[in-house]
Design a protein around this motif. Sequence first.
Motif, PDB file in Angstrom:
ATOM      1  N   ALA A 225       0.595 -61.207 -30.681  1.00 36.06           N
ATOM      2  CA  ALA A 225       0.121 -59.955 -31.116  1.00 36.06           C
ATOM      3  C   ALA A 225      -0.604 -59.997 -32.602  1.00 36.06           C
ATOM      4  N   ALA A 226       0.071 -60.821 -33.245  1.00 37.47           N
ATOM      5  CA  ALA A 226      -0.785 -61.111 -34.673  1.00 37.47           C
ATOM      6  C   ALA A 226      -2.129 -61.554 -34.461  1.00 37.47           C
ATOM      7  N   ARG A 227      -2.376 -62.492 -33.552  1.00 38.67           N
ATOM      8  CA  ARG A 227      -3.600 -62.869 -33.389  1.00 38.67           C
ATOM      9  C   ARG A 227      -4.736 -61.921 -32.908  1.00 38.67           C
ATOM     10  N   ILE A 228      -3.973 -60.911 -32.197  1.00 40.84           N
ATOM     11  CA  ILE A 228      -4.860 -59.703 -31.562  1.00 40.84           C
ATOM     12  C   ILE A 228      -5.140 -58.928 -32.871  1.00 40.84           C
ATOM     13  N   ARG A 229      -4.190 -58.565 -33.630  1.00 46.58           N
ATOM     14  CA  ARG A 229      -4.403 -57.920 -34.882  1.00 46.58           C
ATOM     15  C   ARG A 229      -5.473 -58.544 -35.870  1.00 46.58           C
ATOM     16  N   ASN A 230      -5.379 -59.899 -35.844  1.00 47.67           N
ATOM     17  CA  ASN A 230      -6.414 -60.644 -36.873  1.00 47.67           C
ATOM     18  C   ASN A 230      -7.669 -60.528 -36.341  1.00 47.67           C
ATOM     19  N   LEU A 231      -7.859 -60.485 -35.067  1.00 49.16           N
ATOM     20  CA  LEU A 231      -9.231 -60.508 -34.268  1.00 49.16           C
ATOM     21  C   LEU A 231      -9.783 -59.047 -34.602  1.00 49.16           C
ATOM     22  N   PHE A 232      -8.903 -58.092 -34.369  1.00 44.62           N
ATOM     23  CA  PHE A 232      -9.555 -56.831 -34.717  1.00 44.62           C
ATOM     24  C   PHE A 232      -9.825 -56.462 -36.177  1.00 44.62           C
ATOM     25  N   ASP A 233      -8.945 -57.016 -36.840  1.00 43.12           N
ATOM     26  CA  ASP A 233      -9.278 -56.828 -38.354  1.00 43.12           C
ATOM     27  C   ASP A 233     -10.622 -57.408 -38.693  1.00 43.12           C
ATOM     28  N   GLN A 234     -11.044 -58.462 -38.204  1.00 49.04           N
ATOM     29  CA  GLN A 234     -12.352 -59.185 -38.371  1.00 49.04           C
ATOM     30  C   GLN A 234     -13.349 -58.321 -38.030  1.00 49.04           C
ATOM     31  N   ALA A 235     -13.288 -57.880 -36.830  1.00 44.51           N
ATOM     32  CA  ALA A 235     -14.326 -57.063 -36.088  1.00 44.51           C
ATOM     33  C   ALA A 235     -14.398 -55.806 -36.846  1.00 44.51           C
ATOM     34  N   LYS A 236     -13.489 -55.068 -37.377  1.00 46.61           N
ATOM     35  CA  LYS A 236     -13.519 -53.855 -38.168  1.00 46.61           C
ATOM     36  C   LYS A 236     -14.583 -54.092 -39.119  1.00 46.61           C
ATOM     37  N   LYS A 237     -14.239 -55.266 -39.855  1.00 45.87           N
ATOM     38  CA  LYS A 237     -15.144 -55.308 -41.099  1.00 45.87           C
ATOM     39  C   LYS A 237     -16.723 -55.405 -40.936  1.00 45.87           C
TER      40      LYS A 237
ATOM     41  N   MET B 147       4.317 -68.801 -27.020  1.00 46.14           N
ATOM     42  CA  MET B 147       5.904 -69.138 -26.817  1.00 46.14           C
ATOM     43  C   MET B 147       6.735 -67.950 -27.590  1.00 46.14           C
ATOM     44  N   PHE B 148       6.196 -67.899 -28.841  1.00 43.30           N
ATOM     45  CA  PHE B 148       6.941 -67.208 -29.933  1.00 43.30           C
ATOM     46  C   PHE B 148       6.806 -65.676 -29.916  1.00 43.30           C
TER      47      PHE B 148
ATOM     48  N   THR C  95       5.024 -59.897 -15.728  1.00 39.66           N
ATOM     49  CA  THR C  95       4.924 -61.088 -16.475  1.00 39.66           C
ATOM     50  C   THR C  95       6.245 -61.712 -16.671  1.00 39.66           C
ATOM     51  N   GLY C  96       6.469 -62.878 -17.443  1.00 39.25           N
ATOM     52  CA  GLY C  96       7.760 -63.665 -17.489  1.00 39.25           C
ATOM     53  C   GLY C  96       8.170 -64.742 -16.384  1.00 39.25           C
TER      54      GLY C  96
ATOM     55  N   GLY D 283       7.264 -65.992 -22.875  1.00 40.06           N
ATOM     56  CA  GLY D 283       8.553 -64.940 -22.202  1.00 40.06           C
ATOM     57  C   GLY D 283       7.734 -63.876 -22.084  1.00 40.06           C
ATOM     58  N   ASN D 284       8.744 -62.770 -21.322  1.00 43.09           N
ATOM     59  CA  ASN D 284       8.372 -61.511 -21.226  1.00 43.09           C
ATOM     60  C   ASN D 284       8.159 -60.722 -22.507  1.00 43.09           C
ATOM     61  N   ASP D 285       9.045 -61.048 -23.624  1.00 43.30           N
ATOM     62  CA  ASP D 285       8.969 -60.105 -24.756  1.00 43.30           C
ATOM     63  C   ASP D 285       7.727 -60.439 -25.451  1.00 43.30           C
ATOM     64  N   GLU D 286       7.370 -61.517 -25.389  1.00 46.63           N
ATOM     65  CA  GLU D 286       5.963 -62.167 -26.014  1.00 46.63           C
ATOM     66  C   GLU D 286       4.833 -61.403 -25.413  1.00 46.63           C
ATOM     67  N   ALA D 287       4.918 -61.398 -24.030  1.00 52.57           N
ATOM     68  CA  ALA D 287       3.814 -60.794 -23.318  1.00 52.57           C
ATOM     69  C   ALA D 287       3.665 -59.431 -23.612  1.00 52.57           C
ATOM     70  N   THR D 288       4.918 -58.442 -23.538  1.00 52.79           N
ATOM     71  CA  THR D 288       4.816 -57.213 -23.778  1.00 52.79           C
ATOM     72  C   THR D 288       4.243 -56.943 -25.203  1.00 52.79           C
TER      73      THR D 288
END
Length: 276
Positions: free
Chosen positions: A95-107, A89-90, A128-129, A135-140
């Motif tokens: 985006a933060a979850r994707i960053r977290n996933l890739f950070d773990q994978a890089k290790k 929703m927010f 989207t939206g 919301g559209n902003d979140e999807a983008t």
Amino acid sequence: MTTRQYDSTVRQGMSLKDISGIDTVKEEMLELISYLKDFDKYNSMGARIPAGVLLCGPPGTGKTLLARCVAGEAGVPFFSCAGTEFMEMFVGVGAARIRNLFDQAKKVAPCIIFIDEFDAVGTKRSETGQGQVYGNDEATATINQMLTEMDGFSTATGIMILAATNRPQVLDPALIRAGRFDRVIEMGLPNKKSRQEILFLHCNKPTFAGNIDPNLDYEYIARQCAGFSGADIENLTKSAVMRVAQAERGLASTGDFLWCIDDIRRSQSFVRNGSG
Ligand code: ATP
């Protein structure tokens, strides 16, 4: 926001032998597997593999299984998640979850990230939206983060993304651009030969093998179950074994399989049309 710790266990014991009826797809995967196995060697030679492979096909056609088998065969860590996990929703949470996933994978790279229901995260930004829960902003923001992570691959991080979808047509074209998901693999419903191979594989798994007639007519059964996915065939095998177990009689025969095919078709037609 809590940071999810992904389970990235190496799929010990899984290999391409655990999936059948898709010989050409397996051949395509061999190159990727060899790259993951010998990442340092290929990397030092400047070799690059596709950062992303998109697996497209109807439900139950083995997209998830293939990703697991590739990871097992290559012996690399396997991160598994669903696109819906990044729909929030927010603005910024996905985006933060994707960053977290890739950070773990890089290790732990080289490794595989498998994203099921990828269309949930990769839908065309202009589409989207409307009528969606986020919301559209979140999807983008989410999709932009995905693109950013994938573009970082030019430095050869050793992360391979396998993404699965039933709806490739709704994906944002930016994702399929060269250097991102530039390899698309069709996982369609199996033809008769493939159905026969999948049936053989399931019937000969240690859990079922002792309960099935050794003279089973695989070819005839495969002919009778046109339109079945690999998952339907697995279900068919379980049902046939259950049928004889419940009746407390010997081994599941060709006749039991044919009875179960009719039964599965009746249930599928009930789900689709509300009548048998
Ligand atoms: P969905 O789109 O619904 O997520 P999927 O394409 O990811 O489906 P899987 O979850 O990989 O399908 O398949 C479900 C099960 O069906 C597998 O665990 C396996 O037992 C069986 N199966 C599907 N395809 C095959 C195949 N080609 N060979 C052997 N088993 C298969």
